[in-house]
Design a protein around this motif. Structure first.
Motif, PDB file in Angstrom:
ATOM      1  N   ARG A  51       5.265  -0.139  -3.209  1.00  0.00           N
ATOM      2  CA  ARG A  51       5.613   0.924  -2.261  1.00  0.00           C
ATOM      3  C   ARG A  51       6.463   1.980  -2.943  1.00  0.00           C
ATOM      4  O   ARG A  51       7.444   1.671  -3.605  1.00  0.00           O
TER       5      ARG A  51
ATOM      6  N   ALA B 218      16.130  -6.114   4.262  1.00  0.00           N
ATOM      7  CA  ALA B 218      16.074  -6.263   2.801  1.00  0.00           C
ATOM      8  C   ALA B 218      14.867  -7.112   2.389  1.00  0.00           C
ATOM      9  O   ALA B 218      14.191  -6.803   1.400  1.00  0.00           O
ATOM     10  N   ALA B 219      14.569  -8.156   3.142  1.00  0.00           N
ATOM     11  CA  ALA B 219      13.402  -8.990   2.839  1.00  0.00           C
ATOM     12  C   ALA B 219      12.109  -8.186   2.990  1.00  0.00           C
ATOM     13  O   ALA B 219      11.183  -8.307   2.178  1.00  0.00           O
TER      14      ALA B 219
ATOM     15  N   PHE C 225      11.830  -4.867   2.676  1.00  0.00           N
ATOM     16  CA  PHE C 225      11.789  -3.925   1.550  1.00  0.00           C
ATOM     17  C   PHE C 225      11.303  -4.625   0.285  1.00  0.00           C
ATOM     18  O   PHE C 225      10.544  -4.039  -0.498  1.00  0.00           O
ATOM     19  N   ALA C 226      11.728  -5.866   0.066  1.00  0.00           N
ATOM     20  CA  ALA C 226      11.293  -6.609  -1.128  1.00  0.00           C
ATOM     21  C   ALA C 226       9.780  -6.821  -1.107  1.00  0.00           C
ATOM     22  O   ALA C 226       9.112  -6.676  -2.139  1.00  0.00           O
ATOM     23  N   ILE C 227       9.223  -7.148   0.058  1.00  0.00           N
ATOM     24  CA  ILE C 227       7.775  -7.321   0.167  1.00  0.00           C
ATOM     25  C   ILE C 227       7.070  -5.991  -0.096  1.00  0.00           C
ATOM     26  O   ILE C 227       6.056  -5.944  -0.806  1.00  0.00           O
ATOM     27  N   GLU C 228       7.607  -4.896   0.448  1.00  0.00           N
ATOM     28  CA  GLU C 228       7.028  -3.573   0.175  1.00  0.00           C
ATOM     29  C   GLU C 228       7.029  -3.287  -1.328  1.00  0.00           C
ATOM     30  O   GLU C 228       6.033  -2.793  -1.875  1.00  0.00           O
ATOM     31  N   GLN C 229       8.141  -3.587  -1.987  1.00  0.00           N
ATOM     32  CA  GLN C 229       8.252  -3.335  -3.436  1.00  0.00           C
ATOM     33  C   GLN C 229       7.231  -4.154  -4.211  1.00  0.00           C
ATOM     34  O   GLN C 229       6.659  -3.671  -5.194  1.00  0.00           O
ATOM     35  N   GLU C 230       6.978  -5.379  -3.772  1.00  0.00           N
ATOM     36  CA  GLU C 230       5.979  -6.229  -4.434  1.00  0.00           C
ATOM     37  C   GLU C 230       4.588  -5.605  -4.328  1.00  0.00           C
ATOM     38  O   GLU C 230       3.711  -5.912  -5.126  1.00  0.00           O
TER      39      GLU C 230
ATOM     40  N   ARG D   2       3.147 -13.191   2.830  1.00  0.00           N
ATOM     41  CA  ARG D   2       4.460 -13.128   2.180  1.00  0.00           C
ATOM     42  C   ARG D   2       5.585 -13.339   3.184  1.00  0.00           C
ATOM     43  O   ARG D   2       6.591 -13.966   2.853  1.00  0.00           O
TER      44      ARG D   2
ATOM     45  N   VAL E 262       9.039 -16.282   3.239  1.00  0.00           N
ATOM     46  CA  VAL E 262      10.442 -15.882   3.144  1.00  0.00           C
ATOM     47  C   VAL E 262      11.314 -16.954   3.795  1.00  0.00           C
ATOM     48  O   VAL E 262      11.113 -17.278   4.974  1.00  0.00           O
TER      49      VAL E 262
END
Length: 162
Positions: A81, A70-71, A73-78, A24, A28
Protein backbone atom coordinates in the motif's frame (compact mmCIF):
# COMPACT_ATOMS: atom_id res chain seq x y z
CA UNK A 1 -14.74 -6.14 21.67
CA UNK A 2 -16.76 -6.54 18.50
CA UNK A 3 -15.50 -4.40 15.64
CA UNK A 4 -16.12 -4.06 11.91
CA UNK A 5 -13.42 -3.60 9.28
CA UNK A 6 -13.95 -2.36 5.72
CA UNK A 7 -11.84 -4.04 3.05
CA UNK A 8 -11.24 -2.52 -0.37
CA UNK A 9 -8.81 -2.74 -3.28
CA UNK A 10 -8.60 -1.60 -6.90
CA UNK A 11 -4.99 -2.17 -7.95
CA UNK A 12 -3.43 -5.45 -8.98
CA UNK A 13 -5.60 -8.51 -8.39
CA UNK A 14 -8.11 -6.68 -6.21
CA UNK A 15 -10.24 -9.77 -5.56
CA UNK A 16 -7.23 -11.80 -4.43
CA UNK A 17 -6.00 -8.89 -2.31
CA UNK A 18 -9.35 -8.60 -0.52
CA UNK A 19 -9.50 -12.33 0.16
CA UNK A 20 -5.89 -12.36 1.35
CA UNK A 21 -6.67 -9.48 3.72
CA UNK A 22 -9.30 -11.66 5.41
CA UNK A 23 -6.82 -14.53 5.67
CA UNK A 24 -4.23 -12.19 7.21
CA UNK A 25 -6.80 -10.78 9.65
CA UNK A 26 -7.45 -14.36 10.82
CA UNK A 27 -3.73 -14.71 11.68
CA UNK A 28 -3.40 -11.55 13.78
CA UNK A 29 -3.06 -12.38 17.49
CA UNK A 30 -5.98 -10.84 19.36
CA UNK A 31 -8.35 -10.93 16.38
CA UNK A 32 -11.02 -13.55 15.65
CA UNK A 33 -12.90 -13.07 12.38
CA UNK A 34 -16.54 -13.95 13.09
CA UNK A 35 -18.18 -13.06 9.76
CA UNK A 36 -17.24 -11.79 6.32
CA UNK A 37 -19.62 -10.34 3.76
CA UNK A 38 -19.60 -11.37 0.16
CA UNK A 39 -17.38 -9.47 -2.25
CA UNK A 40 -18.81 -6.46 -4.06
CA UNK A 41 -17.66 -4.65 -7.20
CA UNK A 42 -18.13 -0.90 -6.85
CA UNK A 43 -17.33 2.23 -8.78
CA UNK A 44 -14.72 4.51 -7.20
CA UNK A 45 -16.23 7.16 -4.89
CA UNK A 46 -14.11 10.29 -4.39
CA UNK A 47 -11.32 8.30 -6.03
CA UNK A 48 -10.14 7.22 -9.46
CA UNK A 49 -8.97 4.15 -11.29
CA UNK A 50 -10.53 0.75 -11.81
CA UNK A 51 -13.58 -0.55 -9.97
CA UNK A 52 -13.03 -1.60 -6.38
CA UNK A 53 -13.60 -4.95 -4.76
CA UNK A 54 -15.07 -4.37 -1.30
CA UNK A 55 -16.16 -6.41 1.72
CA UNK A 56 -16.71 -5.98 5.44
CA UNK A 57 -15.43 -8.27 8.19
CA UNK A 58 -16.87 -8.57 11.68
CA UNK A 59 -14.23 -9.36 14.27
CA UNK A 60 -13.90 -9.94 17.97
CA UNK A 61 -10.71 -8.31 19.15
CA UNK A 62 -8.67 -7.99 22.31
CA UNK A 63 -6.71 -5.18 20.65
CA UNK A 64 -7.24 -1.59 21.72
CA UNK A 65 -8.51 0.65 18.90
CA UNK A 66 -5.13 2.13 17.94
CA UNK A 67 -3.46 -1.30 18.15
CA UNK A 68 -6.14 -2.63 15.79
CA UNK A 69 -5.46 0.26 13.42
CA UNK A 70 -1.72 -0.53 13.54
CA UNK A 71 -2.44 -4.18 12.71
CA UNK A 72 -4.55 -3.09 9.72
CA UNK A 73 -1.79 -0.74 8.51
CA UNK A 74 0.71 -3.62 8.76
CA UNK A 75 -1.51 -5.79 6.53
CA UNK A 76 -1.82 -2.91 4.04
CA UNK A 77 1.98 -2.54 4.01
CA UNK A 78 2.37 -6.28 3.32
CA UNK A 79 0.31 -5.60 0.17
CA UNK A 80 2.51 -2.71 -0.91
CA UNK A 81 0.00 0.00 0.00
CA UNK A 82 1.22 3.45 -0.95
CA UNK A 83 -0.42 6.75 -0.03
CA UNK A 84 0.80 9.27 -2.64
CA UNK A 85 -2.35 11.42 -2.18
CA UNK A 86 -5.73 11.29 -0.47
CA UNK A 87 -8.01 8.57 -1.89
CA UNK A 88 -5.38 7.33 -4.33
CA UNK A 89 -6.04 3.95 -5.97
CA UNK A 90 -4.80 1.19 -3.68
CA UNK A 91 -3.68 -2.40 -3.56
CA UNK A 92 -5.49 -2.72 -0.22
CA UNK A 93 -7.40 -0.43 2.10
CA UNK A 94 -8.51 -1.52 5.58
CA UNK A 95 -10.57 0.80 7.76
CA UNK A 96 -11.98 0.46 11.25
CA UNK A 97 -15.67 1.18 10.75
CA UNK A 98 -16.99 0.45 14.23
CA UNK A 99 -15.37 -0.50 17.52
CA UNK A 100 -18.15 -1.69 19.80
CA UNK A 101 -20.32 1.27 20.72
CA UNK A 102 -17.30 3.54 21.12
CA UNK A 103 -16.98 6.98 19.60
CA UNK A 104 -13.30 7.76 18.99
CA UNK A 105 -11.94 11.03 17.62
CA UNK A 106 -8.15 11.29 17.62
CA UNK A 107 -5.74 12.68 15.02
CA UNK A 108 -5.15 9.15 13.68
CA UNK A 109 -8.47 7.37 14.20
CA UNK A 110 -12.12 8.38 13.90
CA UNK A 111 -14.77 5.79 14.80
CA UNK A 112 -17.45 5.40 13.63
CA UNK A 113 -15.78 5.91 10.28
CA UNK A 114 -16.87 9.43 9.31
CA UNK A 115 -18.18 8.62 5.83
CA UNK A 116 -19.51 5.10 6.36
CA UNK A 117 -23.17 6.13 6.07
CA UNK A 118 -22.44 7.85 2.74
CA UNK A 119 -20.91 4.83 1.01
CA UNK A 120 -22.79 1.93 -0.56
CA UNK A 121 -19.54 -0.05 -0.57
CA UNK A 122 -19.59 0.07 3.24
CA UNK A 123 -23.30 -0.03 4.07
CA UNK A 124 -24.37 -2.87 1.79
CA UNK A 125 -21.74 -5.43 2.90
CA UNK A 126 -22.02 -4.26 6.54
CA UNK A 127 -25.78 -4.80 6.55
CA UNK A 128 -25.32 -8.20 4.89
CA UNK A 129 -23.52 -9.50 7.99
CA UNK A 130 -25.13 -7.24 10.61
CA UNK A 131 -28.61 -6.25 9.40
CA UNK A 132 -29.60 -4.62 12.70
CA UNK A 133 -26.34 -2.74 13.30
CA UNK A 134 -26.50 0.75 14.76
CA UNK A 135 -23.91 3.45 14.23
CA UNK A 136 -23.01 5.10 17.54
CA UNK A 137 -24.33 8.64 17.59
CA UNK A 138 -26.42 8.11 14.43
CA UNK A 139 -28.72 5.15 15.07
CA UNK A 140 -29.65 2.25 12.81
CA UNK A 141 -27.51 1.91 9.68
CA UNK A 142 -30.25 0.55 7.40
CA UNK A 143 -32.11 3.88 6.97
CA UNK A 144 -28.99 5.35 5.32
CA UNK A 145 -29.20 2.94 2.35
CA UNK A 146 -31.63 5.04 0.26
CA UNK A 147 -29.12 7.88 0.41
CA UNK A 148 -26.51 5.75 -1.41
CA UNK A 149 -28.89 4.15 -3.90
CA UNK A 150 -27.28 6.04 -6.79
CA UNK A 151 -23.88 4.45 -6.18
CA UNK A 152 -23.15 1.42 -8.37
CA UNK A 153 -22.60 -1.77 -6.39
CA UNK A 154 -22.76 -5.39 -7.55
CA UNK A 155 -22.41 -8.46 -5.36
CA UNK A 156 -20.08 -10.95 -6.98
CA UNK A 157 -21.25 -14.52 -7.34
CA UNK A 158 -19.75 -16.89 -4.77
CA UNK A 159 -17.74 -18.60 -7.51
CA UNK A 160 -16.34 -15.16 -8.43
CA UNK A 161 -15.38 -14.36 -4.84
CA UNK A 162 -13.23 -17.38 -4.05
Amino acid sequence: MEAFVAIGANLGDARANALDAVARLRRVPGIAVTAVSGLYRTAPVDSSGDDYINAVARIDTALAPHALLAALFAIEQEHGRERPYRNAPRTLDLDVLLYGHDIIDTPTLTVPHPRMTERAFVLVPLLEIAPDIAVPGLGAAAPFVPGVAGQRIERLAETDSK
